[in-house]
Design an enzyme around this catalytic site. Structure first.
Site, short mmCIF file in Angstrom:
data_model
loop_
_atom_site.label_atom_id
_atom_site.label_comp_id
_atom_site.label_asym_id
_atom_site.label_seq_id
_atom_site.Cartn_x
_atom_site.Cartn_y
_atom_site.Cartn_z
N HIS A 1 38.20 38.38 63.39
CA HIS A 1 38.02 39.37 62.33
C HIS A 1 36.84 40.29 62.67
O HIS A 1 35.69 40.01 62.28
CB HIS A 1 37.75 38.68 60.99
CG HIS A 1 38.91 37.94 60.43
ND1 HIS A 1 39.72 38.47 59.45
CD2 HIS A 1 39.41 36.71 60.71
CE1 HIS A 1 40.67 37.58 59.14
NE2 HIS A 1 40.50 36.51 59.89
N ASP B 1 26.84 32.57 29.98
CA ASP B 1 27.87 31.68 30.52
C ASP B 1 27.29 30.28 30.64
O ASP B 1 26.19 30.09 31.19
CB ASP B 1 28.33 32.15 31.91
CG ASP B 1 29.04 33.49 31.88
OD1 ASP B 1 29.42 33.92 30.78
OD2 ASP B 1 29.19 34.09 32.96
N ILE B 2 28.03 29.28 30.18
CA ILE B 2 27.51 27.91 30.19
C ILE B 2 27.28 27.40 31.61
O ILE B 2 26.36 26.64 31.87
CB ILE B 2 28.46 26.98 29.40
CG1 ILE B 2 27.79 25.62 29.18
CG2 ILE B 2 29.81 26.85 30.09
CD1 ILE B 2 28.53 24.73 28.21
N GLU B 3 28.12 27.87 32.57
CA GLU B 3 28.04 27.32 33.91
C GLU B 3 26.83 27.77 34.71
O GLU B 3 26.50 27.18 35.74
CB GLU B 3 29.33 27.61 34.70
CG GLU B 3 29.67 29.08 34.81
CD GLU B 3 30.68 29.50 33.76
OE1 GLU B 3 31.54 30.34 34.09
OE2 GLU B 3 30.61 29.00 32.64
N CYS C 1 44.12 38.99 62.90
CA CYS C 1 44.47 37.60 62.59
C CYS C 1 45.98 37.47 62.35
O CYS C 1 46.75 37.44 63.30
CB CYS C 1 43.66 37.11 61.40
SG CYS C 1 43.63 35.31 61.24
N LYS D 1 13.91 53.61 25.16
CA LYS D 1 14.38 52.69 24.13
C LYS D 1 14.51 51.28 24.69
O LYS D 1 14.11 50.29 24.03
CB LYS D 1 15.72 53.18 23.59
CG LYS D 1 16.21 52.44 22.35
CD LYS D 1 17.46 53.12 21.80
CE LYS D 1 17.94 52.41 20.52
NZ LYS D 1 19.16 53.05 19.97
N GLU E 1 36.00 43.00 61.36
CA GLU E 1 35.45 43.68 60.18
C GLU E 1 34.20 43.00 59.64
O GLU E 1 33.36 43.65 58.99
CB GLU E 1 36.51 43.76 59.07
CG GLU E 1 36.90 42.45 58.42
CD GLU E 1 38.08 41.77 59.09
OE1 GLU E 1 38.77 40.96 58.43
OE2 GLU E 1 38.33 42.04 60.29
N ASP F 1 29.97 38.94 48.42
CA ASP F 1 28.69 39.63 48.30
C ASP F 1 27.83 39.44 49.55
O ASP F 1 26.97 40.28 49.85
CB ASP F 1 27.91 39.15 47.07
CG ASP F 1 28.30 39.92 45.81
OD1 ASP F 1 28.58 41.13 45.93
OD2 ASP F 1 28.34 39.32 44.73
#
Length: 541
Positions: free
Chosen positions: A502, A146-148, A375, A222, A504, A71
């Protein structure tokens, strides 16, 4: 004082919290604000460096050499802000830091607990990145319930209490599914998700509704009624053909206006003309370019996310449509290379799929099909050249095989580690590369020194440098001290260029990575090889 926006997700994972966060950053920056994005990841791994690409997707590398969640690539591509290692925080890194502090006696013998010790460390990481920017957008990974992720939600709740309601807000991204048999859009999952979020002491200020189609005002009304947010703060986010259209859709829905009002920013409307002009490059495009990615991580499209986005950026600016083909280097037909205008061989680790890549590179080189290696792609290209042009029949990499002394690709010189040492470190982050004059690479970059991001443990063995050069391989990019080979190319080929770094990771939709841009240009101009040239052959490792 920095104001904070926390982005949470509900119902299911993979809804697009990252794109929402990146788009919001784009819009707020277009309003003249300084912005920084951050990702909190709930997994216990310290970072994604050792995680399976089939599960987690690509590992994104920042300027300072951090291996992070993908992300962060979205954040950089939408905002143009280069992020640092503190932009990605994991549960594993938090707990490691707290345990280290406990072992050093920093807590003076206190019982170490989730609250306050874990949450205090999370808050320190959140506040430590902003550097007095106007807005910090922190995405909390995972799904409420989620517990984490509970410690992250609690830390965010505490920050709002500490800084005040006018300085902190929450954007919640949820799913509105379409039920085919009844032809209805259902808001009940969103209602439950908001209820779970509230159980953590957080009420969303804005709700972004993800769906596979446009939502009407009845659905938004709604959600507004049942989830206690104003109608204007319910944002419809349907699936779009191009992720770079999302900021414009979010602006039309009023996401940035809601944020401006809620945080009392008093900014003017965003200037989105350059973004719109960039997207308008797609108009009137009819020519299609057939590009293959020949890789080893298939099953999850995000495994090569930045590579795909770089191809999209370059096609946009070369006025061609991208028709992308996925070829598994473990199992593909050599004759299929006939179909493509160009082939990319991206990075990776380990032996699997290597011989397929080497076989493909021989065809691409000899039949003059545009090739871009990244690479591992460079390493395979060097091995192929050593075998077929230098006569080193058992040329290999020390990573791939222990059955030969001809390690054309070997561990980085400064590691001085045994070949079976699995604790080897990697070369990570931005390093300079010196470009050789008169090469195709010099035409691509037009600079004597360039700076690109790296992530690798192996390099071309300098003991073979002279032999490879004498056989015709051109080392068009070197580290400034000439110790590390950074780029290669061959003569009399429309495009045969590979890099150890890299490119990109630095590609942007308004400024494509130069190597990708020239590769697409060469591919668009490529005259396809006759199908009779390449013999039918199944390649399977």
């Amino acid at each position: 004082m920095t104001k904070y926006i926390f982005v949470t997700g509900g119902v299911v994972s993979g809804l697009g919290k990252g794109i929402t966060s990146a788009s919001l950053g784009n819009l707020l920056k277009a309003r003249g604000l300084s912005v920084i994005n951050q990702k909190l990841d709930p997994y216990i791994n310290v970072d994604p460096d050792t995680m399976n690409p089939f599960q987690h997707g690509e590992v994104f590398v920042t300027e300072d050499g951090a291996t992070t969640d993908l992300d962060l690539g979205h954040y950089e591509r939408f905002t143009g802000v280069n992020l640092r290692k503190d932009a990605n925080v994991t549960t594993g890194s938090i707990y490691r830091k707290v345990i280290e502090s406990e072992r050093k006696g920093d807590y003076l013998g206190a019982t170490v607990q989730v609250i306050p010790h874990i949450t205090d460390e999370i808050k320190r990481r959140i506040k430590g990145i902003s550097n007095d920017v106007d807005i910090q957008i922190t995405e909390i990974g995972g799904t409420v319930g989620d517990i984490e992720i509970l410690p992250f939600l609690e830390a965010a709740r505490q920050i709002k209490k500490e800084l005040g309601q006018e300085n902190v807000m929450f954007v919640h991204v949820t799913l509105v599914p379409y039920i085919g048999p009844s032809t209805e859009m259902k808001t009940k999952p969103t209602q439950h998700s908001v209820s779970v979020l509230r159980s953590s002491g957080i009420s969303p200020d804005v709700i972004v509704l993800r769906s596979d189609r446009e939502l009407n005002d009845e659905i938004k009304s709604k959600v507004s009624s049942f989830c206690d947010v104003s109608f204007e703060d319910v944002i419809s986010a349907p699936d779009l053909d191009d992720i770079y259209e999302v900021p414009l859709k979010m602006n039309k829905e009023g996401l940035d206006s809601s944020v401006d009002s809620r945080l009392k920013l008093s900014t003017s409307k965003p200037d989105l003309e350059e973004w719109k002009n960039m997207l308008n490059l797609k108009s009137g495009v009819e020519k299609t370019v057939e590009i293959a990615i020949l890789g080893k991580y298939f099953g999850l499209p995000d495994s090569y996310l930045s590579v795909v986005e770089s191809l999209n950026h370059s096609c946009l600016h070369n006025k061609v449509k991208l028709n992308l083909h996925w070829e598994d280097s473990d199992n593909f037909n050599i004759e299929d290379l006939n179909k493509f205008d160009g082939v990319v061989i991206p990075g990776g680790f380990g032996y699997r799929g290597i011989e397929g890549k080497i076989s493909a590179i021989e065809i691409l080189r000899k039949q003059k099909i545009p090739f871009l290696g990244i690479c591992l792609g460079l390493q395979c290209a060097v091995i192929e050249f050593a075998r077929n042009e230098c006569g080193i029949k058992d040329a290999n990499s020390s990573e791939f095989s222990q059955n030969t002394t001809n390690f054309v690709i070997d561990l980085l010189p400064n590691q001085n580690l045994e070949k079976d040492d699995i604790g080897a470190s990697m070369r990570l982050g931005t390093y300079p590369c010196k470009i050789k004059e008169g090469t195709k690479t010099s035409k691509i970059y037009k600079d004597e020194i360039i700076y690109e991001r790296h992530r690798h443990r192996y390099e071309v063995n300098n003991n073979y440098k002279e032999e490879l050069e004498n056989a015709g391989l051109i080392f068009s990019g070197m580290s400034p001290d000439n110790n590390l080979i950074e780029m290669i190319e061959v003569k009399d080929h429309p495009f045969f260029v590979a890099s150890q770094f890299h490119p990109e990771f630095k590609s942007r939709p308004w400024e494509p990575a130069p190597m990708f841009n020239y590769f697409i240009q060469a591919s668009a101009n490529n005259k396809k090889v006759s199908k009779n040239v390449i013999k039918s052959q199944k390649v399977k490792d």
